[in-house]
Design a protein around this motif. Structure first.
Motif, PDB file in Angstrom:
ATOM      1  N   LYS A 225      -4.581  17.366  33.130  1.00  0.00           N
ATOM      2  CA  LYS A 225      -3.278  16.162  32.425  1.00  0.00           C
ATOM      3  C   LYS A 225      -3.013  17.271  31.018  1.00  0.00           C
ATOM      4  O   LYS A 225      -2.214  16.373  30.565  1.00  0.00           O
ATOM      5  CB  LYS A 225      -4.374  15.248  32.528  1.00  0.00           C
ATOM      6  CG  LYS A 225      -4.502  14.362  33.716  1.00  0.00           C
ATOM      7  CD  LYS A 225      -3.637  14.002  34.278  1.00  0.00           C
ATOM      8  CE  LYS A 225      -4.466  12.588  35.445  1.00  0.00           C
ATOM      9  NZ  LYS A 225      -3.866  12.338  36.109  1.00  0.00           N
ATOM     10  N   GLU A 226      -3.222  18.614  31.180  1.00  0.00           N
ATOM     11  CA  GLU A 226      -2.890  19.227  29.967  1.00  0.00           C
ATOM     12  C   GLU A 226      -1.526  19.555  29.886  1.00  0.00           C
ATOM     13  O   GLU A 226      -0.998  20.111  29.022  1.00  0.00           O
ATOM     14  CB  GLU A 226      -3.716  20.418  29.762  1.00  0.00           C
ATOM     15  CG  GLU A 226      -3.533  20.920  28.629  1.00  0.00           C
ATOM     16  CD  GLU A 226      -4.701  22.034  28.292  1.00  0.00           C
ATOM     17  OE1 GLU A 226      -4.117  22.949  27.444  1.00  0.00           O
ATOM     18  OE2 GLU A 226      -5.408  22.024  28.674  1.00  0.00           O
ATOM     19  N   LEU A 227      -0.933  19.300  31.206  1.00  0.00           N
ATOM     20  CA  LEU A 227       0.102  19.971  31.220  1.00  0.00           C
ATOM     21  C   LEU A 227       1.262  18.924  30.739  1.00  0.00           C
ATOM     22  O   LEU A 227       0.794  17.446  31.247  1.00  0.00           O
ATOM     23  CB  LEU A 227       0.782  20.414  32.798  1.00  0.00           C
ATOM     24  CG  LEU A 227       0.262  21.804  33.240  1.00  0.00           C
ATOM     25  CD1 LEU A 227       0.191  21.862  34.671  1.00  0.00           C
ATOM     26  CD2 LEU A 227       0.593  23.049  32.995  1.00  0.00           C
ATOM     27  N   LYS A 228       2.438  19.160  30.951  1.00  0.00           N
ATOM     28  CA  LYS A 228       4.055  18.506  30.151  1.00  0.00           C
ATOM     29  C   LYS A 228       5.105  18.234  30.832  1.00  0.00           C
ATOM     30  O   LYS A 228       5.065  19.476  30.988  1.00  0.00           O
ATOM     31  CB  LYS A 228       3.306  18.083  28.749  1.00  0.00           C
ATOM     32  CG  LYS A 228       2.533  18.220  28.145  1.00  0.00           C
ATOM     33  CD  LYS A 228       3.057  17.560  25.964  1.00  0.00           C
ATOM     34  CE  LYS A 228       1.550  17.573  25.738  1.00  0.00           C
ATOM     35  NZ  LYS A 228       2.607  16.892  24.383  1.00  0.00           N
ATOM     36  N   ALA A 229       5.807  16.933  31.479  1.00  0.00           N
ATOM     37  CA  ALA A 229       6.931  16.985  31.666  1.00  0.00           C
ATOM     38  C   ALA A 229       7.741  18.982  30.774  1.00  0.00           C
ATOM     39  O   ALA A 229       7.444  18.881  29.364  1.00  0.00           O
ATOM     40  CB  ALA A 229       7.687  16.114  31.782  1.00  0.00           C
TER      41      ALA A 229
END
Length: 447
Positions: A233-237
């Protein structure tokens, strides 16, 4: 909506090609005062969708979109009108005209196909120019997407130098087709050049694998979004991976080996986010995945990040003419090479023969005039070449008999031509069944 767009492009392209091809027969027939009884877009078996008689010719649209035709009086064609042929020849009939006039009428369709293709390539060169990457810009080599190509000896990271002895100057999408039909590929690996000889049946193996491509530019791993069950969930588009577990991941193909070797683990990573490098921790699931959808990156951003520099060359109208003609001849040569491979069973290229579904699937899901005209030009060349094949029932078959008549001075009998037409028609139906059967098989097996 996507289906409607693809279908619209398919039908529009097919209609343009059919109408212009048949006009190529119609116009010289009229010039030589030969009666044309019908001019149809699509086939009107049993009934037609629209029809109107103007003068001596009935113009119409049939219901079966498998082609079109002009019915010329006194000509043995797919209509097999034996009643007309049994009567005395009339001055307005095809069979009453001199052989040279009949030859021009028969060559009219394919001539228009080739002219159309060249005009389209000239127009596209003028309006769109040429966008490409010089091969010298592909500094870290290519991404090999096909295992058969890897088995043959070409590896990810290899720099392509030449194909069949011809130096690669521009890295363009057509390079996949060049490699597919190549006998030898010269690559540079770790500063050393090596010639790779592809197996004779490489095309057949490639088709069996059903890969969309052979090679591509190496691209960064861009996060397009998170899957619902993603542990990251720490990743972003729009995040771009810089490293994972301390190993550089400048390219997408460098990521998979790292993830595969660290299934079920948490790893330190660095991503480029909002033009800044950000340290994070990623979790690799038991399948060796991150649970993200892949994203894309625009060409100008690739340039800003130092991946590739794209070049655009524009042309004036008169400059576009020789460039467009050269493109047309290149495509004509490529398609002829493909045909020779298809008719050589040892190559396995026949497995890739497709019918109307294959043509339909070539068109993109979103409307693009550039893609539309590019595909239409290629289809026009294919239609021209296929119609020139010396098969009775095709234009090439009629031309073959006319050339025999002009050289020998003897005209084949109507009975012989009728039988030849029937044989040719059976051959054509067999080819259609094979091509469209290939489409059905691929759809069933999911290829």
């Amino acid at each position: 909506m996507e289906i409607a767009i693809k279908l619209s492009q398919f039908l529009l392209s097919l209609s343009i090609l059919i109408i212009l091809h048949e006009l190529g027969h119609f116009i010289p027939a009229k010039l030589f005062k030969t009666r044309v009884e019908k001019f149809y877009l699509f086939f009107d078996i049993k009934y037609s969708l629209l029809k109107k008689k103007i003068g001596e010719t009935e113009y119409g649209i049939g219901w079966l979109p498998l082609g079109g035709y002009v019915k010329i009086s006194g000509m043995i064609d797919e209509s097999m009108d034996t009643e007309q042929m049994a009567q005395e020849p009339q001055p307005w009939e095809f069979r009453s005209k001199p052989a040279w006039q009949r030859l021009i009428i028969m060559l009219g369709g394919v001539t228009v196909n080739f002219i159309l293709a060249f005009i389209i390539y000239i127009g596209m060169t003028f309006f769109y120019g040429e966008k490409y990457i010089t091969n010298s810009e592909v500094k870290d080599g290519v991404w090999v997407q096909n295992t058969e190509l890897e088995k043959a000896g070409i590896k990810t990271g290899d720099k392509l130098v030449a194909i069949d002895g011809k130096e690669i100057v521009k890295f363009e999408p057509s390079i996949n087709m060049d490699v597919l039909m190549a006998k030898t590929v010269l690559v540079s690996r770790n500063g050393e050049e090596k010639t790779i000889t592809l197996p004779n049946n490489f095309i057949g193996k490639f088709i069996d694998q059903d890969k969309k491509g052979l090679i591509a530019l190496r691209m960064p791993f861009v996060v397009g979004g998170l899957q619902d069950d993603s542990p990251n969930k720490e990743l972003k588009a729009k995040d771009i991976f810089v490293s994972i577990n301390g190993q550089p991941t400048r390219y997408f193909d460098q990521v998979e080996p790292i993830l595969t070797a660290n299934k079920g683990k948490q790893l330190p990573a660095v991503v480029l986010r909002d033009q800044k490098e950000t340290a994070i921790t990623v979790t690799v699931n038991k399948q060796g995945k991150l649970g993200v959808a892949l994203g894309s990156i625009k060409e100008d951003n690739l340039e800003k990040l130092g991946y590739y520099k794209f070049s655009t060359e524009t042309f004036g109208f008169f400059e576009s003419i020789p460039v467009g003609i050269d493109k047309g001849f290149t495509q004509l040569g490529n398609y002829w090479r493909q045909l020779k491979l298809i008719f050589n069973p040892s190559t396995g290229a026949y497995k890739g023969v497709g019918g109307f579904a294959a043509i339909y699937n070539v068109f993109p899901d979103s409307w693009s005039w550039e893609a539309f005209w590019s595909i239409t030009a290629l289809l026009s060349i294919m239609l021209g070449v296929m119609n020139l094949l010396p098969i009775p029932a095709l234009d090439g078959g009629h031309v073959m008999f006319l050339l025999y008549e002009m050289i020998s001075g003897k005209k084949p009998s109507d009975k012989f031509l009728e039988k030849a037409q029937l044989v040719g028609f059976v051959l054509l139906i067999s080819l259609l069944l094979f091509a469209n059967g290939n489409d059905i098989y691929k759809a069933i097996v999911g290829k």
